[in-house]
Enzyme design. Structure first.
Site, PDB file in Angstrom:
ATOM      1  N   SER A 152       0.855  -1.200   0.000  1.00  0.00           N
ATOM      2  CA  SER A 152       0.000   0.000   0.000  1.00  0.00           C
ATOM      3  C   SER A 152       0.879   1.234   0.000  1.00  0.00           C
ATOM      4  O   SER A 152       1.996   1.217   0.534  1.00  0.00           O
ATOM      5  CB  SER A 152      -0.862  -0.001   1.266  1.00  0.00           C
ATOM      6  OG  SER A 152      -1.452   1.265   1.452  1.00  0.00           O
ATOM      7  N   TYR A 165      -0.561  -0.577  10.084  1.00  0.00           N
ATOM      8  CA  TYR A 165      -0.857  -0.950   8.692  1.00  0.00           C
ATOM      9  C   TYR A 165       0.331  -0.616   7.779  1.00  0.00           C
ATOM     10  O   TYR A 165       0.753  -1.431   6.948  1.00  0.00           O
ATOM     11  CB  TYR A 165      -2.112  -0.190   8.265  1.00  0.00           C
ATOM     12  CG  TYR A 165      -2.636  -0.468   6.896  1.00  0.00           C
ATOM     13  CD1 TYR A 165      -3.378  -1.614   6.625  1.00  0.00           C
ATOM     14  CD2 TYR A 165      -2.433   0.447   5.861  1.00  0.00           C
ATOM     15  CE1 TYR A 165      -3.887  -1.843   5.352  1.00  0.00           C
ATOM     16  CE2 TYR A 165      -2.944   0.225   4.598  1.00  0.00           C
ATOM     17  CZ  TYR A 165      -3.668  -0.922   4.343  1.00  0.00           C
ATOM     18  OH  TYR A 165      -4.166  -1.138   3.087  1.00  0.00           O
ATOM     19  N   LYS A 169       2.565  -3.192   5.596  1.00  0.00           N
ATOM     20  CA  LYS A 169       2.614  -3.076   4.139  1.00  0.00           C
ATOM     21  C   LYS A 169       4.039  -2.837   3.631  1.00  0.00           C
ATOM     22  O   LYS A 169       4.385  -3.264   2.524  1.00  0.00           O
ATOM     23  CB  LYS A 169       1.680  -1.953   3.673  1.00  0.00           C
ATOM     24  CG  LYS A 169       0.190  -2.261   3.879  1.00  0.00           C
ATOM     25  CD  LYS A 169      -0.220  -3.545   3.194  1.00  0.00           C
ATOM     26  CE  LYS A 169      -1.715  -3.642   2.940  1.00  0.00           C
ATOM     27  NZ  LYS A 169      -2.098  -4.957   2.364  1.00  0.00           N
TER      28      LYS A 169
HETATM   29  P1  NAI Z   1     -11.985  -5.182   1.948  1.00  0.00           P
HETATM   30  O1  NAI Z   1     -12.156  -4.977   3.405  1.00  0.00           O
HETATM   31  O2  NAI Z   1     -13.152  -4.914   1.059  1.00  0.00           O
HETATM   32  O3  NAI Z   1     -11.500  -6.672   1.640  1.00  0.00           O
HETATM   33  C1  NAI Z   1     -10.584  -7.357   2.454  1.00  0.00           C
HETATM   34  C2  NAI Z   1     -11.085  -8.774   2.593  1.00  0.00           C
HETATM   35  O4  NAI Z   1     -10.132  -9.524   3.361  1.00  0.00           O
HETATM   36  C3  NAI Z   1     -12.421  -8.843   3.332  1.00  0.00           C
HETATM   37  O5  NAI Z   1     -13.384  -9.505   2.532  1.00  0.00           O
HETATM   38  C4  NAI Z   1     -12.094  -9.598   4.599  1.00  0.00           C
HETATM   39  O6  NAI Z   1     -13.160 -10.446   5.069  1.00  0.00           O
HETATM   40  C5  NAI Z   1     -10.868 -10.411   4.191  1.00  0.00           C
HETATM   41  N1  NAI Z   1     -10.058 -10.817   5.346  1.00  0.00           N
HETATM   42  C6  NAI Z   1      -9.675 -10.050   6.385  1.00  0.00           C
HETATM   43  N2  NAI Z   1      -8.964 -10.770   7.261  1.00  0.00           N
HETATM   44  C7  NAI Z   1      -8.875 -12.024   6.758  1.00  0.00           C
HETATM   45  C8  NAI Z   1      -8.254 -13.216   7.202  1.00  0.00           C
HETATM   46  N3  NAI Z   1      -7.578 -13.250   8.354  1.00  0.00           N
HETATM   47  N4  NAI Z   1      -8.356 -14.326   6.444  1.00  0.00           N
HETATM   48  C9  NAI Z   1      -9.054 -14.295   5.259  1.00  0.00           C
HETATM   49  N5  NAI Z   1      -9.675 -13.203   4.809  1.00  0.00           N
HETATM   50  C10 NAI Z   1      -9.592 -12.081   5.541  1.00  0.00           C
HETATM   51  O7  NAI Z   1     -10.736  -4.293   1.524  1.00  0.00           O
HETATM   52  P2  NAI Z   1     -10.105  -3.962   0.094  1.00  0.00           P
HETATM   53  O8  NAI Z   1     -10.099  -2.517  -0.059  1.00  0.00           O
HETATM   54  O9  NAI Z   1     -10.698  -4.802  -0.960  1.00  0.00           O
HETATM   55  O10 NAI Z   1      -8.578  -4.393   0.342  1.00  0.00           O
HETATM   56  C11 NAI Z   1      -7.933  -5.464  -0.296  1.00  0.00           C
HETATM   57  C12 NAI Z   1      -6.448  -5.333  -0.061  1.00  0.00           C
HETATM   58  O11 NAI Z   1      -5.959  -4.148  -0.682  1.00  0.00           O
HETATM   59  C13 NAI Z   1      -6.043  -5.232   1.409  1.00  0.00           C
HETATM   60  O12 NAI Z   1      -4.831  -5.915   1.611  1.00  0.00           O
HETATM   61  C14 NAI Z   1      -5.839  -3.746   1.607  1.00  0.00           C
HETATM   62  O13 NAI Z   1      -4.977  -3.473   2.679  1.00  0.00           O
HETATM   63  C15 NAI Z   1      -5.252  -3.371   0.264  1.00  0.00           C
HETATM   64  N6  NAI Z   1      -5.377  -1.964  -0.054  1.00  0.00           N
HETATM   65  C16 NAI Z   1      -6.583  -1.443  -0.424  1.00  0.00           C
HETATM   66  C17 NAI Z   1      -6.671  -0.112  -0.769  1.00  0.00           C
HETATM   67  C18 NAI Z   1      -7.929   0.473  -1.275  1.00  0.00           C
HETATM   68  O14 NAI Z   1      -7.892   1.635  -1.758  1.00  0.00           O
HETATM   69  N7  NAI Z   1      -9.069  -0.222  -1.203  1.00  0.00           N
HETATM   70  C19 NAI Z   1      -5.506   0.787  -0.670  1.00  0.00           C
HETATM   71  C20 NAI Z   1      -4.271   0.131  -0.316  1.00  0.00           C
HETATM   72  C21 NAI Z   1      -4.243  -1.204  -0.014  1.00  0.00           C
END
Ligand code: NAI
Length: 291
Positions: A152, A165, A169
């Site tokens: 990130s 975080y 990252k």
């Molecule tokens: P989100 O919250 O929609 O999706 C993350 C998913 O990971 C969720 O469905 C959650 O249930 C699952 N999860 C969490 N802990 C878990 C575990 N221990 N085992 C299995 N599944 C688990 O978030 P988003 O935005 O889709 O993020 C996806 C990735 O992208 C993350 O790693 C986030 O840090 C990264 N990210 C997202 C950004 C954004 O703008 N949305 C910016 C920078 C990084």
């Protein structure tokens, strides 16, 4: 012909947000997909396997191949079970996207040990727990593969209120670099990803509350950049980090200046006098810290 015909992909945290969009696009491009998701809340509490199953149902209804897995990425057993789901159902694995994540934003002084541990565990240890069994399987079976590990800009540039975080990252960035070097002799490509998308993780960022998201920031409009990264279209690239967001796709790189090196012992005062050589003179790189 799909870009991922004949491939098997594991995507962690694919029950919603970005992971769901990757899963649907990869399946559309011919991959059989393991849709992993623990299904907890944004802060990592709780669990609900139906999140992954719902995505699988939608993929299969559209004619794709997918299987749900509800394991926790942050445990060694969870990572092994996720690989097992791929092998039991599809007999192989070619692609891993470590995407699962949680958020517990606080200023550093207010970050509890529990918040620190939880975020480091899901992101950094979770990436380790999922990447290692896949890595070993690819290596032991002499098969090439590609991995995308999700970093990130918070870790690469820094961001207020995200000490846990950002540290996790940035650790993932280090893992990308090391694994890309170790992976050369096995044909395993490892790319880093700094995504940007409108998801439940980012929907309440300052300036976003109550506003319609920019359509280009929806996960389905970000997913093609990640499809590129895991596909053979990116076969020549490993160890690189791409920013993929509503701003398109761009490389984010660690750079070094020419520096001050007199070739003899030097004083701190001399370093200060040569600051123009030590630091980047024209710092046009985007730094969230100074934004
Ligand atoms: P989100 O919250 O929609 O999706 C993350 C998913 O990971 C969720 O469905 C959650 O249930 C699952 N999860 C969490 N802990 C878990 C575990 N221990 N085992 C299995 N599944 C688990 O978030 P988003 O935005 O889709 O993020 C996806 C990735 O992208 C993350 O790693 C986030 O840090 C990264 N990210 C997202 C950004 C954004 O703008 N949305 C910016 C920078 C990084």
């Amino acid at each position: 012909m799909g870009l991922l015909d004949g491939k098997v992909a594991i995507i962690t945290g694919a029950g919603g947000g970005l992971g769901e969009a990757y899963a649907k696009l990869f399946a559309k491009e011919g991959a059989a997909v393991v849709v992993n998701d623990l299904g907890g809340a944004r802060d990592g509490t709780g669990a609900d396997r139906s999140a992954a199953q719902k995505v699988v149902d939608e993929i299969t209804a559209a004619g794709g191949r997918a299987v749900a897995n509800g394991d926790d990425v942050s445990t060694v057993q969870g990572g092994e079970n996720i690989l097992k789901a791929a092998l039991d159902n599809f007999g192989q694995v070619d692609i891993l996207v470590c995407n699962a994540g949680i958020l517990r934003d606080k200023t550093f002084a207010n970050t509890s040990e529990e918040d620190w541990d939880a975020v480091i565990k899901v992101h950094l240890k979770g990436t380790y727990c999922c990447a290692l069994p896949v890595w070993k399987w690819l290596k032991d079976n002499g098969r090439p593969g590609s991995m995308v590990l999700t970093s990130s800009t918070s870790g690469l540039y820094g961001n207020f209120g995200q000490a846990n975080y950002g540290a996790a990252k940035a650790g993932i960035y280090g893992l990308v670099r090391v694994l890309s070097i170790e992976g050369r002799k096995y044909g395993i490509r490892v790319m880093g990803l700094a995504p940007g998308a409108y998801t439940r993780m980012t929907s309440d960022l300052p300036g976003r509350q109550g506003r319609e998201p920019d359509p280009m920031s929806l996960p389905e409009n970000v997913a093609p950049g990640v499809l590129y990264m895991v596909s053979d279209l990116a076969a020549d690239h490993s160890g690189k980090v791409l920013g993929v967001s509503s701003r398109g796709v761009r490389e984010i790189k660690m750079l070094e200046t020419e520096g001050f090196n007199p070739g003899r012992p030097y004083t701190a005062q001399e370093v200060a006098e040569n600051a123009a050589k030590v630091f980047f003179a024209d710092d046009k790189a985007r730094t969230l810290a100074s934004a």
